[in-house]
Design a protein around this motif. Structure first.
Motif, short mmCIF file in Angstrom:
data_model
loop_
_atom_site.label_atom_id
_atom_site.label_comp_id
_atom_site.label_asym_id
_atom_site.label_seq_id
_atom_site.Cartn_x
_atom_site.Cartn_y
_atom_site.Cartn_z
N ARG A 115 -25.08 -8.10 -24.63
CA ARG A 115 -23.88 -7.95 -25.45
C ARG A 115 -24.13 -8.18 -26.94
NH1 ARG A 115 -18.92 -10.91 -22.70
NH2 ARG A 115 -17.99 -10.04 -24.57
N GLN A 116 -23.28 -7.56 -27.72
CA GLN A 116 -23.33 -7.71 -29.18
C GLN A 116 -22.63 -9.01 -29.57
OE1 GLN A 116 -21.80 -4.38 -31.39
NE2 GLN A 116 -21.73 -5.51 -33.32
N ILE A 117 -23.21 -9.71 -30.54
CA ILE A 117 -22.60 -10.92 -31.09
C ILE A 117 -21.58 -10.46 -32.13
CG2 ILE A 117 -23.02 -13.07 -32.33
CD1 ILE A 117 -25.96 -12.86 -31.22
N THR A 118 -20.32 -10.86 -31.95
CA THR A 118 -19.25 -10.41 -32.84
C THR A 118 -18.46 -11.60 -33.38
OG1 THR A 118 -17.49 -10.28 -31.18
CG2 THR A 118 -18.98 -8.37 -31.36
N ALA A 119 -17.55 -11.30 -34.30
CA ALA A 119 -16.67 -12.33 -34.86
C ALA A 119 -15.51 -12.64 -33.92
CB ALA A 119 -16.13 -11.86 -36.21
N ASN A 120 -15.40 -11.94 -32.79
CA ASN A 120 -14.29 -12.15 -31.87
C ASN A 120 -14.64 -13.01 -30.67
OD1 ASN A 120 -12.65 -10.38 -33.40
ND2 ASN A 120 -13.67 -8.65 -32.45
N ASP A 121 -15.92 -13.29 -30.48
CA ASP A 121 -16.36 -13.99 -29.28
C ASP A 121 -17.08 -15.29 -29.60
OD1 ASP A 121 -15.66 -12.08 -27.14
OD2 ASP A 121 -17.10 -10.76 -28.16
N ILE A 122 -17.06 -16.18 -28.63
CA ILE A 122 -17.86 -17.40 -28.71
C ILE A 122 -19.33 -17.02 -28.50
CG2 ILE A 122 -18.41 -19.54 -27.47
CD1 ILE A 122 -15.40 -19.79 -26.88
N TYR A 123 -20.21 -17.68 -29.24
CA TYR A 123 -21.64 -17.47 -29.08
C TYR A 123 -22.28 -18.80 -28.71
CZ TYR A 123 -26.53 -16.51 -30.33
OH TYR A 123 -27.89 -16.36 -30.31
N LEU A 124 -23.00 -18.82 -27.59
CA LEU A 124 -23.71 -20.01 -27.12
C LEU A 124 -25.20 -19.80 -27.30
CD1 LEU A 124 -23.56 -22.75 -25.31
CD2 LEU A 124 -24.47 -21.21 -23.57
N LEU A 125 -25.85 -20.78 -27.89
CA LEU A 125 -27.29 -20.74 -28.10
C LEU A 125 -27.89 -22.03 -27.53
CD1 LEU A 125 -29.74 -19.34 -29.48
CD2 LEU A 125 -29.25 -20.78 -31.46
N ASP A 126 -28.77 -21.89 -26.57
CA ASP A 126 -29.49 -23.03 -26.00
C ASP A 126 -30.96 -22.68 -26.13
OD1 ASP A 126 -30.42 -25.21 -24.62
OD2 ASP A 126 -29.46 -24.71 -22.71
N SER A 127 -31.68 -23.42 -26.97
CA SER A 127 -33.06 -23.06 -27.25
C SER A 127 -33.85 -24.29 -27.68
CB SER A 127 -33.11 -21.99 -28.35
OG SER A 127 -32.64 -22.55 -29.57
N GLY A 128 -35.14 -24.12 -27.75
CA GLY A 128 -36.00 -25.21 -28.18
C GLY A 128 -37.36 -24.69 -28.56
#
Length: 152
Positions: A115-128
Motif C-alpha cells: 500500500r501507498q503511505i498517504t496523509a489519510n492513513d495511520i502508518y506503523l513502523l517497527d524496525s531496528g
C-alpha cells in the motif's frame, strides 16, 4: 529453558531437580559494563538520527503527493541507516504498514498489497538496526494528515 528431549530427560531423572529459577548465565548477560552501556546509548542516538531523517523525508514526500509505498519506505529507511557510523545491518525485517495493514501482527507486504503511505492513513513502523556497538528496536505510529475520530 531447554529443548523438549532434554526437558524429558531432566524431568524423569530422580537425581536432577529443576528449580525453574533464572540461570546464572542469563543473569550475567543482563549486566552491562560501562563500554557496553556507552555503546548502547551511542547507537541509539545514531539510529534516532536516521529515523528522524526518514520520517522528515517521508512527511515531505507524502505532503507533496509523491508515491511512497510500504516497501519503498522501508528501503529508504535502510538507506538512511546505512549512512550511520558503525552500521552493520537491520536487526530484523522492517515492518512498514499502512492503514488496516498496521493492525496485522508482524505484517509483511504481499504482492498486490504493497500500500501507498498517504496523509489519510495511520502508518506503523517497527524496525531496528545492528551497529558494532549495540542494537536498536523502535516502533513508531504516525499520521501525516488529520486523523479521524476512529483513528485516534
Amino acid at each position: 529453558q531447554c529443548n523438549h528431549k532434554l526437558f524429558e530427560f531432566l524431568d524423569t531423572n530422580p537425581v536432577v531437580e529443576c528449580s525453574g529459577r533464572t540461570s546464572l548465565a542469563t543473569i550475567a548477560k543482563g549486566v552491562k559494563n560501562e563500554v557496553e552501556l556507552q555503546g548502547m546509548k551511542k547507537c541509539h542516538l545514531r539510529d534516532a538520527a536516521a529515523l528522524i531523517r526518514y520520517l522528515k523525508w517521508l512527511e515531505d514526500r507524502v505532503s507533496a503527493g509523491d508515491v511512497v509505498t510500504e516497501v519503498s519506505g522501508a528501503e529508504k529507511l535502510f538507506q538512511f541507516r546505512k549512512q550511520q557510523d558503525l552500521f552493520v545491518s537491520p536487526s530484523f525485517e522492517t515492518i512498514s504498514s499502512v492503514g488496516s495493514n498496521a493492525a496485522i501482527i508482524h505484517y509483511r507486504p504481499a504482492s498486490g498489497d504493497n500500500r501507498q503511505i498517504t496523509a489519510n492513513d495511520i502508518y506503523l513502523l517497527d524496525s531496528g538496526a545492528q551497529y558494532w556497538d549495540g542494537t536498536t528496536d523502535v516502533t513508531r505510529t504516525v499520521h501525516f494528515g488529520q486523523p479521524t475520530a476512529k483513528q485516534i
